[in-house]
Design an enzyme around this catalytic site. Sequence first.
Site, PDB file in Angstrom:
ATOM      1  N   SER A 251       1.909  -3.837   5.686  1.00 52.37           N
ATOM      2  CA  SER A 251       1.176  -2.580   5.582  1.00 52.37           C
ATOM      3  C   SER A 251      -0.142  -2.773   6.325  1.00 52.37           C
ATOM      4  O   SER A 251      -0.893  -3.708   6.022  1.00 52.37           O
ATOM      5  CB  SER A 251       0.915  -2.251   4.109  1.00 52.37           C
ATOM      6  OG  SER A 251       0.456  -0.928   3.984  1.00 52.37           O
ATOM      7  N   GLU A 252      -0.436  -1.917   7.299  1.00 51.79           N
ATOM      8  CA  GLU A 252      -1.527  -2.221   8.220  1.00 51.79           C
ATOM      9  C   GLU A 252      -2.908  -2.121   7.571  1.00 51.79           C
ATOM     10  O   GLU A 252      -3.899  -2.521   8.174  1.00 51.79           O
ATOM     11  CB  GLU A 252      -1.453  -1.366   9.485  1.00 51.79           C
ATOM     12  CG  GLU A 252      -1.594   0.113   9.275  1.00 51.79           C
ATOM     13  CD  GLU A 252      -0.245   0.829   9.254  1.00 51.79           C
ATOM     14  OE1 GLU A 252       0.748   0.217   8.792  1.00 51.79           O
ATOM     15  OE2 GLU A 252      -0.192   1.989   9.686  1.00 51.79           O
ATOM     16  N   ASN A 253      -2.978  -1.608   6.345  1.00 48.38           N
ATOM     17  CA  ASN A 253      -4.267  -1.645   5.645  1.00 48.38           C
ATOM     18  C   ASN A 253      -4.541  -3.013   5.017  1.00 48.38           C
ATOM     19  O   ASN A 253      -5.581  -3.195   4.383  1.00 48.38           O
ATOM     20  CB  ASN A 253      -4.367  -0.535   4.587  1.00 48.38           C
ATOM     21  CG  ASN A 253      -3.233  -0.581   3.587  1.00 48.38           C
ATOM     22  OD1 ASN A 253      -2.102  -0.868   3.941  1.00 48.38           O
ATOM     23  ND2 ASN A 253      -3.528  -0.295   2.332  1.00 48.38           N
ATOM     24  N   GLY A 254      -3.608  -3.970   5.200  1.00 49.00           N
ATOM     25  CA  GLY A 254      -3.950  -5.329   4.829  1.00 49.00           C
ATOM     26  C   GLY A 254      -3.074  -6.001   3.795  1.00 49.00           C
ATOM     27  O   GLY A 254      -3.572  -6.712   2.920  1.00 49.00           O
TER      28      GLY A 254
ATOM     29  N   SER B  94      -5.005  -7.709  10.265  1.00 51.94           N
ATOM     30  CA  SER B  94      -3.765  -6.949  10.178  1.00 51.94           C
ATOM     31  C   SER B  94      -3.303  -6.499  11.560  1.00 51.94           C
ATOM     32  O   SER B  94      -2.139  -6.661  11.927  1.00 51.94           O
ATOM     33  CB  SER B  94      -3.979  -5.740   9.270  1.00 51.94           C
ATOM     34  OG  SER B  94      -2.784  -5.016   9.141  1.00 51.94           O
TER      35      SER B  94
END
Lengths: 218, 218, 232, 232
Positions: free
Chosen positions: A46-49, A88
């Site tokens: 998930s690109e928010n981390g 990320s």
Amino acid sequence: MALTKEQIAQRIAKELQDGYYVNLGIGIPTLVANYIPEGIEVVLQSENGLLGIGPFPFEGEEDADLINAGKQTVTTVKGSAFFDSALSFGMIRAGKVNLTVLGAMELSDRGDIASWKIPGKMVKGMGGAMDLVASAKNIIVAMQHTNKAGESKLLKECTLPITGLACVKKVVTELGFFNITENGFELVEIAPDITVEEVKAKTEGRLTISQNLKKMIL
Amino acid sequence: MALTKEQIAQRIAKELQDGYYVNLGIGIPTLVANYIPEGIEVVLQSENGLLGIGPFPFEGEEDADLINAGKQTVTTVKGSAFFDSALSFGMIRAGKVNLTVLGAMELSDRGDIASWKIPGKMVKGMGGAMDLVASAKNIIVAMQHTNKAGESKLLKECTLPITGLACVKKVVTELGFFNITENGFELVEIAPDITVEEVKAKTEGRLTISQNLKKMIL
Amino acid sequence: MNKVYNNADEAISDIESGMTLMLGGFGLCGLPENCIAALVKKGVNNLTCISNNAGVDDFGIGLMLQKRQVKKMIASYVGENAEFERQLLSGELEVELVPQGTLATRCMAAGYGMPAFFTPAGVGTEVAAGKEVREFDGKKYLLEHAFKADFAIVKAWKGDTHGNLIYKETARNFNPVMAMAGNITIAEVEHLVPAGELEPDMIHTPGIYVHRIFQGKQYEKRIEQRTTRKRN
Amino acid sequence: MNKVYNNADEAISDIESGMTLMLGGFGLCGLPENCIAALVKKGVNNLTCISNNAGVDDFGIGLMLQKRQVKKMIASYVGENAEFERQLLSGELEVELVPQGTLATRCMAAGYGMPAFFTPAGVGTEVAAGKEVREFDGKKYLLEHAFKADFAIVKAWKGDTHGNLIYKETARNFNPVMAMAGNITIAEVEHLVPAGELEPDMIHTPGIYVHRIFQGKQYEKRIEQRTTRKRN
């Protein structure tokens, strides 16, 4: 019969391989997580981390500090790791994500994708999509073949502002599974009860039919 | 009387201010830590990845995983933090270190410093020195005024390969405290019992004497 | 060394109209809620805000948009915000959209003293307008520059009196990279502890990057998409 | 997913002569001792090694220098090593000296998919030879490129079966940035635990960067400068 959104996701899930790190975009791509084949282990990014997205929390156990890139409350799994937004996208740009599944508004027959803006109508922003399409070696687009007016979204040229050039290699729509080759869209699997003629009629971009065209099996 | 190495360190320590983050190089600079003025709190940065260097460990408590940039065993203090080498130099380059104290082989009267190589004789490498001198806003050099042959190391031009150009603003030698201005070395504090004539004789680079020249008080 | 402030009002007291602020958070997660409330109360305006999102109508930076405190918004995704859309379409609000990874990396670059770097995101798109394009190993990249910000305002889970910070779960997001990038960095934390209580190996943001810290209160931590499953 | 190997010999079995390797560690601290021993045993040569230091005569990369396995050394500081100096002066060994921060950042850049970046270190020095110089805000910077490495070999304190890593104290040093930069990354750890045993907030290197992991043994952890004080 045209594929449902769930079936599009189900077909894409068959592309997963054991050990894959996978980024799933918002919408149909998110549904892919529901169809991970038995016996293989994939890690969702998930690109928010977050690496290792788990299922939605049980009611009452939502944690405001734990969301996915679609801002939905999620959970972790065994082996999850948190990190900041720069790292990320670092791992995304460095090509460490094995498969990226994204939605699109339009796709060109050279693999250009438009997904972030409708001039004068909608400007939500590109979020992480431009980074993802510029970096991923393996991108599958999940989208509807036509818009509400019945017009093809698989085009010769995108009409909307581009998210990335010549980056998409595969697309799954309600009509079938297509590779994107130097000759444009190549239909390799056709949805049950859909005819090649229907695919041709609904595809504005260059289209070829694979010599080995198969009926899609879900 | 010329300053001892300890006295050079002692004088430099007077430049410390409460809340400073300080990087101390190997050699005389390391000694500065022994003279931190009472009542102020400074945080020592070690470029191998530690903020908050503590004293040497007690005998028998050495930890091979806990060393400073000079490879000496050290300890932590309250508020210490570990990080990787990239972040360590990130904070250095971003100008977050308030004071850097370095040794030098030669210094030019424009603030060029040479400290890492003697062609044909010694090539140990620059380590972190080039990053430090290129980044720090506030660099004090601690060095001997002359070499073993009695020749000045405060020069018009460095003869050895440069570590950084026009970056040093202050230097403390056994003879005194100098600012580096557009007119070259400016003697602002003179060591006890040293004469201005001796400083002049031992300084090859351009030298001015401050209007407010003071005897150094330790 | 005294980095500890009593509250948000004190910590932001010298933020002035016209300044550039970075604000941590992703969606409504990991927002510096106390500082945003204090900025709204203080009423500074003409701000340039760098933040991944613009909040929703009545939470996050949305609260500052309601009061028309923001002149320019630099963000990657600004959906979910009707007032934002109104100001944008009416021309009241200037907006610069930046790919999310580029946004994060431009913050990071500031904190790493790296004035510019090459990234592939946005090549061939509107984002590339006016930017240098260079090829490395047969692939095209854009030259992007580090951000500058007068203040970076971040939210962490725990912090100590030296400014060392630890974040919780995905509330980490942009907070660490922004914490490194501010000319002055203000951190609000849920738990402020004396220096020495945090494990030195487990610190996400070393205190050298943090100039002011205070313990925030009454965190609402609003959830944007409450998704759950039922127990069997 | 199976990243777990039994030992160093298995983990490095496909490292071949002529390859480029990154090796973590600073001085003798945080060295992948097991892998270095296995490389010496395997006898591959003509290697290009990227590592901050070159070990000492009989420890670390020094062991590989003794066996003349290294063709080229890319490092920032190579003192404390007589055999190194001999090979360098005799021309047997090619050496590229890189400022320490640039070395770390060129590894990091690889792990961040950033092919090149600007840094001030080395402007006006030998290091700048042949490099693009550009001014930003009145200060000069060099363009430096990301490293490429066939293998990165790192040492961590704890790791899990997914490849997530946690380092201990200053044994962290170059290990995290090299772990991100290898085409294939091998991690040796003191304690290998099942996925799920490490706290997700406290992981230094996420497993996505680590392809192989094994639990090392018999760490010597030699101390280069044993400095102590006496109890009062």
